[in-house]
Design a protein around this motif. Structure first.
Motif, PDB file in Angstrom:
ATOM      1  N   PRO A 216       0.678  -1.336   0.626  1.00 53.19           N
ATOM      2  CA  PRO A 216      -0.038   0.215  -0.231  1.00 53.19           C
ATOM      3  C   PRO A 216       1.058   1.589  -0.250  1.00 53.19           C
ATOM      4  CG  PRO A 216      -0.067  -1.152   1.752  1.00 53.19           C
ATOM      5  CD  PRO A 216       0.839  -1.852   1.298  1.00 53.19           C
ATOM      6  N   PHE A 217       0.598   2.343  -0.866  1.00 54.02           N
ATOM      7  CA  PHE A 217       0.862   3.759  -0.967  1.00 54.02           C
ATOM      8  C   PHE A 217       1.437   3.882   0.881  1.00 54.02           C
ATOM      9  CE2 PHE A 217       1.313   7.693  -2.495  1.00 54.02           C
ATOM     10  CZ  PHE A 217       2.763   8.080  -2.771  1.00 54.02           C
ATOM     11  N   ALA A 218      -0.313   4.410   0.896  1.00 50.58           N
ATOM     12  CA  ALA A 218       0.313   4.694   2.628  1.00 50.58           C
ATOM     13  C   ALA A 218       1.287   4.316   3.746  1.00 50.58           C
ATOM     14  CB  ALA A 218      -1.418   4.841   3.548  1.00 50.58           C
ATOM     15  N   ALA A 219       1.598   3.315   3.509  1.00 50.35           N
ATOM     16  CA  ALA A 219       2.818   2.420   4.711  1.00 50.35           C
ATOM     17  C   ALA A 219       4.126   2.632   3.738  1.00 50.35           C
ATOM     18  CB  ALA A 219       3.062   0.558   3.803  1.00 50.35           C
ATOM     19  N   ALA A 220       3.930   3.874   3.144  1.00 50.42           N
ATOM     20  CA  ALA A 220       5.631   4.099   2.254  1.00 50.42           C
ATOM     21  C   ALA A 220       5.391   5.415   3.056  1.00 50.42           C
ATOM     22  CB  ALA A 220       5.519   4.422   0.871  1.00 50.42           C
ATOM     23  N   VAL A 221       4.213   6.191   3.345  1.00 46.42           N
ATOM     24  CA  VAL A 221       4.254   7.737   3.256  1.00 46.42           C
ATOM     25  C   VAL A 221       4.352   7.798   4.733  1.00 46.42           C
ATOM     26  CG1 VAL A 221       2.384   9.348   3.686  1.00 46.42           C
ATOM     27  CG2 VAL A 221       3.100   8.316   1.709  1.00 46.42           C
ATOM     28  N   ALA A 222       3.913   6.613   5.517  1.00 43.52           N
ATOM     29  CA  ALA A 222       4.395   6.564   6.777  1.00 43.52           C
ATOM     30  C   ALA A 222       5.648   6.028   6.947  1.00 43.52           C
ATOM     31  CB  ALA A 222       2.948   5.187   7.447  1.00 43.52           C
ATOM     32  N   ALA A 223       6.239   5.377   6.565  1.00 45.23           N
ATOM     33  CA  ALA A 223       7.623   5.291   6.504  1.00 45.23           C
ATOM     34  C   ALA A 223       8.597   6.454   6.187  1.00 45.23           C
ATOM     35  CB  ALA A 223       7.798   3.951   5.543  1.00 45.23           C
ATOM     36  N   ALA A 224       7.607   7.260   5.440  1.00 50.94           N
ATOM     37  CA  ALA A 224       8.827   8.341   4.864  1.00 50.94           C
ATOM     38  C   ALA A 224       8.631   9.318   5.975  1.00 50.94           C
ATOM     39  CB  ALA A 224       8.515   9.636   4.053  1.00 50.94           C
ATOM     40  N   GLY A 225       7.952   9.272   7.905  1.00 44.65           N
ATOM     41  CA  GLY A 225       7.640  10.423   8.742  1.00 44.65           C
ATOM     42  C   GLY A 225       6.491  11.300   8.365  1.00 44.65           C
ATOM     43  N   LEU A 226       5.987  11.117   7.492  1.00 45.55           N
ATOM     44  CA  LEU A 226       4.348  11.802   7.247  1.00 45.55           C
ATOM     45  C   LEU A 226       3.765  12.069   8.114  1.00 45.55           C
ATOM     46  CD1 LEU A 226       5.014  12.009   2.929  1.00 45.55           C
ATOM     47  CD2 LEU A 226       6.223  13.323   5.164  1.00 45.55           C
ATOM     48  N   ALA A 227       2.891  12.620   8.550  1.00 46.19           N
ATOM     49  CA  ALA A 227       1.266  12.852   9.609  1.00 46.19           C
ATOM     50  C   ALA A 227       0.636  13.582   8.634  1.00 46.19           C
ATOM     51  CB  ALA A 227       1.847  13.322  10.217  1.00 46.19           C
ATOM     52  N   ARG A 228      -0.085  13.368   8.819  1.00 41.20           N
ATOM     53  CA  ARG A 228      -1.546  14.201   8.026  1.00 41.20           C
ATOM     54  C   ARG A 228      -1.374  15.920   8.697  1.00 41.20           C
ATOM     55  NH1 ARG A 228      -5.203   9.821   8.890  1.00 41.20           N
ATOM     56  NH2 ARG A 228      -5.993  10.260   6.728  1.00 41.20           N
ATOM     57  N   PRO A 229      -1.569  16.886   8.164  1.00 39.68           N
ATOM     58  CA  PRO A 229      -2.338  16.894   6.911  1.00 39.68           C
ATOM     59  C   PRO A 229      -0.834  16.740   5.524  1.00 39.68           C
ATOM     60  CG  PRO A 229      -1.600  19.244   7.650  1.00 39.68           C
ATOM     61  CD  PRO A 229      -1.235  19.004   8.269  1.00 39.68           C
ATOM     62  N   ALA A 230       0.619  16.596   5.642  1.00 38.71           N
ATOM     63  CA  ALA A 230       1.379  16.243   4.908  1.00 38.71           C
ATOM     64  C   ALA A 230       0.568  15.666   4.191  1.00 38.71           C
ATOM     65  CB  ALA A 230       2.457  17.126   5.424  1.00 38.71           C
ATOM     66  N   ALA A 231       0.649  14.014   4.791  1.00 38.79           N
ATOM     67  CA  ALA A 231       0.086  13.040   4.014  1.00 38.79           C
ATOM     68  C   ALA A 231      -0.687  12.674   3.311  1.00 38.79           C
ATOM     69  CB  ALA A 231       0.141  11.935   5.620  1.00 38.79           C
ATOM     70  N   ASP A 232      -2.174  13.958   3.893  1.00 40.72           N
ATOM     71  CA  ASP A 232      -3.134  14.025   2.933  1.00 40.72           C
ATOM     72  C   ASP A 232      -2.663  14.356   1.500  1.00 40.72           C
ATOM     73  OD1 ASP A 232      -4.884  12.619   5.024  1.00 40.72           O
ATOM     74  OD2 ASP A 232      -5.319  14.803   5.661  1.00 40.72           O
ATOM     75  N   ALA A 233      -1.691  15.426   2.093  1.00 39.05           N
ATOM     76  CA  ALA A 233      -1.348  16.191   0.326  1.00 39.05           C
ATOM     77  C   ALA A 233      -1.268  15.495  -0.324  1.00 39.05           C
ATOM     78  CB  ALA A 233      -0.378  17.018   0.401  1.00 39.05           C
ATOM     79  N   VAL A 234      -0.235  14.305   0.041  1.00 39.63           N
ATOM     80  CA  VAL A 234       0.184  13.290  -1.083  1.00 39.63           C
ATOM     81  C   VAL A 234      -0.572  12.101  -1.969  1.00 39.63           C
ATOM     82  CG1 VAL A 234       2.368  11.961  -1.160  1.00 39.63           C
ATOM     83  CG2 VAL A 234       2.617  13.590  -0.118  1.00 39.63           C
ATOM     84  N   LEU A 235      -1.071  11.736  -0.228  1.00 37.61           N
ATOM     85  CA  LEU A 235      -2.640  10.465  -0.966  1.00 37.61           C
ATOM     86  C   LEU A 235      -3.215  11.541  -1.650  1.00 37.61           C
ATOM     87  CD1 LEU A 235      -2.305   9.004   2.791  1.00 37.61           C
ATOM     88  CD2 LEU A 235      -1.441   8.080   0.759  1.00 37.61           C
ATOM     89  N   TYR A 236      -3.742  12.137  -1.275  1.00 36.90           N
ATOM     90  CA  TYR A 236      -5.248  13.010  -2.165  1.00 36.90           C
ATOM     91  C   TYR A 236      -4.884  13.519  -2.991  1.00 36.90           C
ATOM     92  CZ  TYR A 236      -7.179  10.010   1.909  1.00 36.90           C
ATOM     93  OH  TYR A 236      -7.331   9.236   2.797  1.00 36.90           O
ATOM     94  N   GLY A 237      -3.953  14.643  -2.731  1.00 35.21           N
ATOM     95  CA  GLY A 237      -3.774  16.135  -4.405  1.00 35.21           C
ATOM     96  C   GLY A 237      -2.643  15.465  -4.648  1.00 35.21           C
ATOM     97  N   LEU A 238      -1.483  14.641  -4.700  1.00 30.18           N
ATOM     98  CA  LEU A 238      -0.231  13.801  -5.732  1.00 30.18           C
ATOM     99  C   LEU A 238      -1.185  12.816  -6.527  1.00 30.18           C
ATOM    100  CD1 LEU A 238       2.608  15.479  -4.130  1.00 30.18           C
ATOM    101  CD2 LEU A 238       1.364  16.566  -5.581  1.00 30.18           C
TER     102      LEU A 238
END
Length: 375
Positions: A216-238
């Protein structure tokens, strides 16, 4: 006629390309539509025309049909009414108070029944350019991307009511976003830089995690240390995820060790576009992968499209037709007309005759009984 198109509905854009190519090759092309405007039931209407359309009752058999000959195959009737089961709630009193009937403001309003939001780097845009259809359609850049935030339930901390949170789409947006603390901005930029290397070149420290079709892409986002709202920008924006990716634990072990996994092949470049047969209509959904969780490899493809689209025509990667989605098929129809094709509205096709030997249509019958030979 060598080719006949029964409808100019927006979902037939792939067929428009073939007909436009045929017209440019010197073939006689006829495009017919029973609707009063291009786009069929997905076209753009004025406000009053939309209200009249919404009030229509579906008819069981449609308009009276002409007598058919032996060998003619009747086609399903198209009444142009809203689809069965559709429910439209319109507060006419409030609408008339806001836009009085007959006012200039009311006449200036159009209703787009099929909004077409698309990336600047897409086969649709390439097809418009290849067929010379760009003079017949006008686009504008999307102002911003946003997702619903707040309104969460549970926990001891009270949650704010739901609101639209703007998503940063470019480097400038990230640094201008006041909702992100400096550390979050730096973590986000590190992740975007590494993800861009993977999306554009297929290499980098995150290649193992982002090219995995099962992770899952969310796992890579979490492993990079991104928390909301930065993670939302990656998941739902980009990455344009259209389903909730669920909660995750920042820095979770799900992403550990993936960077050193065997490197998968780089993302292949987009295949060359054959304008006569290929057209990807992006409207209605920006991401064909609506499932949750979003696969990492699919998200990387979406990120690649986003990066290639940004800056092609302006700072925003997203375009939309100024006058509605009905302009998209109209542009292809007009391009075919310039090459010698013929288009006619309010001329519905009710039957077709197929040749036994060739397996193709040999003639079509219009609603007024007129027969047009094909082939």
């Amino acid at each position: 006629m060598r080719a006949t198109l029964r409808s100019t509905a927006i979902h037939r854009c792939r067929t428009f390309l073939s007909l436009s190519a045929a017209a440019r090759a010197g073939k006689s092309v006829l495009q017919l539509d029973a609707a009063p405007a291009f786009g069929g039931p997905w076209g753009t209407l004025s406000l009053d025309d939309f209200l009249e359309w919404a009030a229509r009752e579906p008819e069981a058999n449609g308009a009276p049909r002409p007598a058919l000959e032996t060998g003619d195959v009747a086609l399903p009737a198209s009444t142009g009414a809203p689809p069965p089961g559709a429910t439209l709630h319109i507060d006419h009193a409030a609408l008339d108070a806001l836009l009085p009937p007959g006012s200039e403001a009311r006449r200036a309003v159009s209703v787009d029944r099929a909004p077409c939001l698309m990336h600047a780097e897409s086969p649709t845009i390439d097809a418009l350019l290849a067929h010379g259809a760009t003079p017949y359609i006008e686009f504008k850049l999307a102002g911003c991307m946003a997702c619903v935030a707040g309104g969460g339930e549970g926990g001891e901390t009270p949650q704010p009511p739901p609101f639209l949170a703007r998503l940063p789409a470019t480097r400038a947006d990230v640094f201008a976003d006041r909702s992100l603390p400096p550390l979050a901005k730096r973590a986000l930029m590190r992740f975007l830089t590494a993800a861009a290397d993977v999306a554009l070149a297929g290499e980098g420290p995150l290649a193992g995690a982002l090219l995995d079709p099962r992770a899952p892409f969310a796992a890579a986002v979490a492993a990079a240390g991104l928390a909301r709202p930065a993670a939302d920008a990656v998941l739902y924006g980009l990455a344009a995820a259209t389903a909730d990716q669920g909660p995750w634990e920042v820095g979770a072990a799900a992403g550990e060790g993936q960077a050193s996994a065997p490197k998968e092949p780089a993302l292949p470049p987009p295949p060359p576009l054959d304008p006569a047969t290929e057209c990807e209509l992006v409207g209605h959904r920006l991401a064909p992968w609506a499932a949750a969780p979003l696969p990492a490899r699919s998200a990387t493809h979406a990120l690649r499209r986003h990066l290639l689209s940004t800056g092609r025509y302006g700072p925003s990667p997203l375009l939309l037709p100024v006058h509605g989605g009905g302009e998209l098929p109209q542009a292809f129809v007009r391009a075919a007309a310039v090459a010698g094709g013929v288009a006619a509205l309010r001329r519905g096709v009710v039957a077709v005759r197929v040749g036994a030997a060739c397996g193709a249509a040999t003639s079509v019958v219009l609603a007024d009984g007129q027969r047009i030979a094909c082939g």
